[in-house]
Design an enzyme around this catalytic site. Structure first.
Site, mmCIF file in Angstrom:
data_model
loop_
_atom_site.group_PDB
_atom_site.id
_atom_site.type_symbol
_atom_site.label_atom_id
_atom_site.label_comp_id
_atom_site.label_asym_id
_atom_site.label_seq_id
_atom_site.Cartn_x
_atom_site.Cartn_y
_atom_site.Cartn_z
ATOM 1 N N SER A 195 0.789 -1.233 0.000
ATOM 2 C CA SER A 195 0.000 0.000 0.000
ATOM 3 C C SER A 195 0.817 1.278 0.000
ATOM 4 O O SER A 195 0.329 2.329 -0.399
ATOM 5 C CB SER A 195 -0.920 0.013 1.220
ATOM 6 O OG SER A 195 -0.167 -0.058 2.409
ATOM 7 N N HIS A 211 -4.894 -3.862 -2.548
ATOM 8 C CA HIS A 211 -4.520 -2.874 -3.567
ATOM 9 C C HIS A 211 -4.329 -3.495 -4.945
ATOM 10 O O HIS A 211 -3.983 -2.793 -5.896
ATOM 11 C CB HIS A 211 -3.236 -2.140 -3.146
ATOM 12 C CG HIS A 211 -3.453 -1.275 -1.951
ATOM 13 N ND1 HIS A 211 -3.841 0.037 -2.042
ATOM 14 C CD2 HIS A 211 -3.384 -1.553 -0.623
ATOM 15 C CE1 HIS A 211 -3.984 0.538 -0.829
ATOM 16 N NE2 HIS A 211 -3.712 -0.406 0.055
ATOM 17 N N LYS A 267 -11.550 -0.010 -2.275
ATOM 18 C CA LYS A 267 -10.586 0.606 -3.200
ATOM 19 C C LYS A 267 -11.129 0.451 -4.630
ATOM 20 O O LYS A 267 -11.923 1.270 -5.060
ATOM 21 C CB LYS A 267 -9.203 0.003 -2.967
ATOM 22 C CG LYS A 267 -8.786 0.201 -1.492
ATOM 23 C CD LYS A 267 -7.399 -0.226 -1.178
ATOM 24 C CE LYS A 267 -7.151 -0.337 0.324
ATOM 25 N NZ LYS A 267 -7.345 0.887 1.091
HETATM 26 N N1 PMP Z 1 -5.226 -4.206 3.795
HETATM 27 C C1 PMP Z 1 -4.426 -3.304 3.201
HETATM 28 C C2 PMP Z 1 -3.163 -3.779 2.550
HETATM 29 C C3 PMP Z 1 -4.776 -1.961 3.193
HETATM 30 O O1 PMP Z 1 -3.978 -1.063 2.609
HETATM 31 C C4 PMP Z 1 -5.999 -1.559 3.812
HETATM 32 C C5 PMP Z 1 -6.455 -0.112 3.811
HETATM 33 N N2 PMP Z 1 -5.624 0.844 3.436
HETATM 34 C C6 PMP Z 1 -6.780 -2.519 4.426
HETATM 35 C C7 PMP Z 1 -6.367 -3.847 4.391
HETATM 36 C C8 PMP Z 1 -8.047 -2.135 5.141
HETATM 37 O O2 PMP Z 1 -9.058 -1.892 4.249
HETATM 38 P P1 PMP Z 1 -10.319 -0.944 4.626
HETATM 39 O O3 PMP Z 1 -9.820 0.466 4.566
HETATM 40 O O4 PMP Z 1 -11.283 -1.250 3.569
HETATM 41 O O5 PMP Z 1 -10.779 -1.311 5.980
#
Ligand code: PMP
Length: 397
Positions: free
Chosen positions: A185, A213, A242
């Protein structure tokens, strides 16, 4: 020592930040205009940090599905999946997701964060060991903590280091849970999936890949699909927040025990389920993702174009082009000045501070969307160039 003593350092850091005039953690989107534009601080901005990879948040069919579901099923479920919060649409979404990934079962969670928390904490306990990439997301770290398992970190994207740590585990490796992400991310780099899968096959264990992602970004389903490692991966988690433009998370697996994990998972049981409107837009977005490969082509054109233009400026970026493009800076003042300079030029990107970043760096993190026009991508590049020039002039003065 008071209850609040622990906040002193944070308060001091905030004060120092306020004195610079930049407010990177108090950005308010006053009005959305489109998937890529909004009014922020009274001014129109190009949004270049939203994770809205396919630009589906305003897709007419997704909006219509959400509106119809609100009218038909109400604004919320007001309950847990284990009580009154399982509607037919939750089951339908789980079937859609399982079929999409070609897996036997799926569990849908209220957020992607809860999906990782819920799966890790239910799958493992203090007798188990989790071997994670050091750069994994906070939701994975928090899931590890909640599980109470022993946690071993391997060096980011280093499959040899993973193999070494599995080897050291001896017989325990057969039941270890290995956790990686598809696209990471913060820097947009991908896991060396073939090498990680090979280490798993050699030493044993179970492999979980978070495709948050990479869903809809690498192929349709993410890194596991494009590296053809379906058979080596036991669990895939991800998010609807996303590329699918909503909220919610999921885990898919072929293992029949997934159904037992579901009822043992506190982040599944003790929270209200996804709203009907969110389920409805997510299901349509999943269909749009599958019938619109041109969105992915556009996304990658945009990603490559921005990566090239930021590389030409001499910025230190992640190792490969990706829809996540982050400029790494070692100096906090430079990071703040460039971030404010971009905002002044009508471009919003994420400013990310340690410890959320790799190697203690400060990141100007862009995420590119299929909905960005070529002109917008060029405006983002030009804004970086101008902000950089301004900073060079002011720091030389
Ligand atoms: N896993 C990863 C790798 C993320 O980057 C994120 C959010 N940035 C999440 C899980 C969590 O997802 P959410 O924001 O939909 O709760």
């Amino acid at each position: 020592m008071s209850l609040f003593s622990k906040f002193e350092m944070l308060a001091n850091r905030r004060k120092a930040l306020d004195e610079t005039g930049a407010q990177p953690f108090n950005v308010v989107v006053e009005r959305m205009i489109s998937a890529t534009e909004a009014i922020v601080d009274g001014r129109q901005m190009i949004l270049a940090g939203t994770n809205n990879y396919l630009g589906l948040t305003f897709h007419p069919e997704c909006v219509e599905a959400a509106r119809d579901a609100v009218k038909a099923e109400g604004t919320g479920t007001t309950g847990s999946r284990m009580a009154n919060g399982t509607f037919a649409s939750h089951i339908a979404l789980e079937r859609d997701i399982a079929d999409f990934f070609g897996r036997r079962g799926a569990i849908v969670f209220s957020t992607g964060y809860l999906a990782n928390l819920g799966i890790l904490s239910a799958l493992t306990d203090r007798d188990d060991v989790i071997v994670i990439d050091g750069d994994c997301h906070a939701s994975i770290y928090d899931g590890c903590q909640m599980s109470g398992a022993e946690v071993i970190r391997f060096r980011h994207n280093d499959a040899d280091d993973l193999a070494k740590r599995l080897r050291r585990l001896g017989e325990r490796a057969a039941n270890a849970l290995i956790v990686t992400e598809g696209i990471y991310s913060m820097l947009g780099d991908r896991a060396p999936m073939a090498e990680i899968a090979a280490a798993k096959r050699e030493y044993g264990g179970y492999l979980l890949v978070d495709e948050a992602h990479s869903l809809g970004v690498l192929g349709e389903r993410g890194l596991v699909e494009v590296t053809d490692e379906h058979d080596s991966v036991d669990f895939i988690t991800g998010t609807f927040s996303k590329s699918l433009g909503a909220t919610g998370g999921f885990c898919v697996s072929d293992l029949p025990e997934l159904e037992l994990v579901r009822v043992s998972s506190r982040p599944y049981v003790f929270t209200a389920s996804m709203c009907p409107s969110v389920i409805a837009s997510t299901r349509v977005a999943l269909a749009v993702l599958q019938r619109s490969p041109e969105l992915r082509d556009q996304l990658w054109n945009n990603a490559n174009r921005l990566y090239d233009s930021l590389s030409e400026l001499g910025l230190s970026l992640g190792p490969e082009p990706s829809p996540v493009i982050a400029a790494m800076l070692s100096d906090v003042d430079e990071a703040l000045a460039l971030w404010s300079g971009l905002l002044a030029r009508g471009v919003y990107v994420n400013l990310v501070f340690p410890p959320a970043t790799p190697n203690g760096s400060y990141l100007l993190r862009c995420s590119v969307s299929a909905a960005h026009t070529t002109e917008q991508i060029d405006q983002i590049g030009a804004a970086f160039a101008d902000a950089q020039k301004d900073y060079a002039t002011s720091s030389a003065a």
